[in-house]
Design an enzyme around this catalytic site. Structure first.
Site, mmCIF file in Angstrom:
data_model
loop_
_atom_site.group_PDB
_atom_site.id
_atom_site.type_symbol
_atom_site.label_atom_id
_atom_site.label_comp_id
_atom_site.label_asym_id
_atom_site.label_seq_id
_atom_site.Cartn_x
_atom_site.Cartn_y
_atom_site.Cartn_z
ATOM 1 N N ALA A 82 0.594 -1.235 -0.010
ATOM 2 C CA ALA A 82 0.106 0.176 -0.084
ATOM 3 C C ALA A 82 0.819 1.374 0.014
ATOM 4 C CB ALA A 82 -0.820 0.063 1.177
ATOM 5 N N TYR A 83 2.023 1.411 0.839
ATOM 6 C CA TYR A 83 2.799 2.291 0.840
ATOM 7 C C TYR A 83 3.428 2.738 -0.489
ATOM 8 C CZ TYR A 83 6.217 5.642 2.656
ATOM 9 O OH TYR A 83 6.950 6.838 2.897
ATOM 10 N N CYS A 84 4.116 1.529 -1.002
ATOM 11 C CA CYS A 84 4.559 1.647 -2.080
ATOM 12 C C CYS A 84 3.840 2.196 -3.377
ATOM 13 C CB CYS A 84 5.359 0.414 -2.519
ATOM 14 S SG CYS A 84 6.760 0.054 -1.474
ATOM 15 N N SER A 144 1.162 3.860 -2.873
ATOM 16 C CA SER A 144 0.664 5.239 -2.802
ATOM 17 C C SER A 144 1.677 6.431 -3.166
ATOM 18 C CB SER A 144 0.222 5.508 -1.368
ATOM 19 O OG SER A 144 1.315 5.314 -0.584
#
Length: 301
Positions: A152-154, A156
């Site tokens: 999710a972080y990557c 986003s």
């Protein structure tokens, strides 16, 4: 005579309550800027505003709330004047295997980091056009090279990089400059939270020594403030991330090769479990950087 390009100008910082956002606010204020501090933690925002040497005001707002951000923009305009600098710093993270991740937490990371950045830009873009201003998007090493256990972080952070590139091309003819801050690990509460989870502690521990180093928030903030003064198209903290940018086509195969060997061994020693949202209670007040929401904190930028 010293030239102070930010003196008397209004700068908006999202995720300003703590971490990189607070460090940025302090640095910009010492360069003469007036600060609009946006975030969730009202007492922390007010305490920060009280210590700054230049005019400052606070807005408690969720950056994923279109109406709330539009109200905040009107409030900034009425209280401090039209902003000529906007820094989209707010961000959160979560880690763990994608297949076992909580769908709501995964979606919240995308909403805060990507959609929240777009909402921030939308709310303040008319002011930046009027002031021929500067928008700085806090991105990450994760924008350049994706990592396992951080889907999710990557996703986003890759998204905010693409968003900033697109926005830059749209508004350049109107005198608005758009910059991207590529950050590595920054010393914030989010990093400390992450290191309590095996999945992220091992992720950072198995990086090459330069890539696993954690940088003080004040150091990162100083670099970003200089980039704001100079309206930089890109700023890399640390500087070696420029090499990662130039060689980004080679990063996914390298990550794949290392992950195939390392992940089974690490999982056998300690199962990788989802971390949940990392930061101040999972809310959306907000880098830099691999720092709810991280009040401007992100594990890898």
């Amino acid at each position: 005579m010293k030239h102070d390009p930010l003196r008397g100008r209004t700068a908006v910082v999202t995720g300003a309550a703590r971490g990189l956002g607070a460090a940025l606010a302090r640095n910009l204020a010492h360069r003469g800027a007036h600060l609009a501090l946006l975030g969730h933690e009202k007492p922390a925002l007010e305490a920060l505003a009280a210590e700054l040497p230049t005019p400052a005001a606070t807005w408690e707002v969720d950056i994923t709330d279109d109406a709330g951000m539009a109200d905040a923009a009107r409030g900034v305009r009425a209280t401090l004047g039209k902003p000529s600098v906007v820094i989209a710093n707010a961000g959160i993270a979560e880690g763990g295997p994608f297949a076992e991740s909580d769908a709501a937490s995964w979606r919240r990371v995308i909403d805060v980091n990507l959609t929240g950045s777009a909402i921030t830009a939308r709310a303040f873009l008319p002011d930046l056009v009027d002031t021929a201003g500067y928008y700085l998007q806090v991105a990450s090493l994760a924008s350049i090279g994706a990592s396992p256990m951080m889907s999710a972080y990557c996703a986003s952070k890759a998204g905010v990089e693409a968003f900033a590139h697109s926005l830059r091309a749209e508004v350049a003819h109107e005198g608005v400059a758009v910059g991207i801050a590529y950050l590595n690990w920054t010393d914030t509460d989010m990093i400390r939270d992450a290191d309590r989870h095996a999945v992220l502690r091992e992720l950072r521990g198995h990086m090459p020594p330069p890539a696993r180093r954690v940088y003080p928030a004040e150091h990162v903030a100083a670099r970003l403030a200089r980039a704001v003064e100079r309206r930089r198209t890109a700023v890399y903290v640390p500087g070696w991330l420029v090499a990662a940018q130039l060689g980004r086509v080679a990063l996914p195969p390298v990550v794949l090769r290392v992950s195939r060997r390392a992940l089974p061994r690490l999982a056998a020693r300690e199962p990788f479990l989802p971390t949940g949202l990392l930061g101040a209670g999972g809310r959306a007040d907000g880098p830099g950087s691999p720092g709810g929401t991280g009040s401007g904190r992100s594990p890898a930028g």
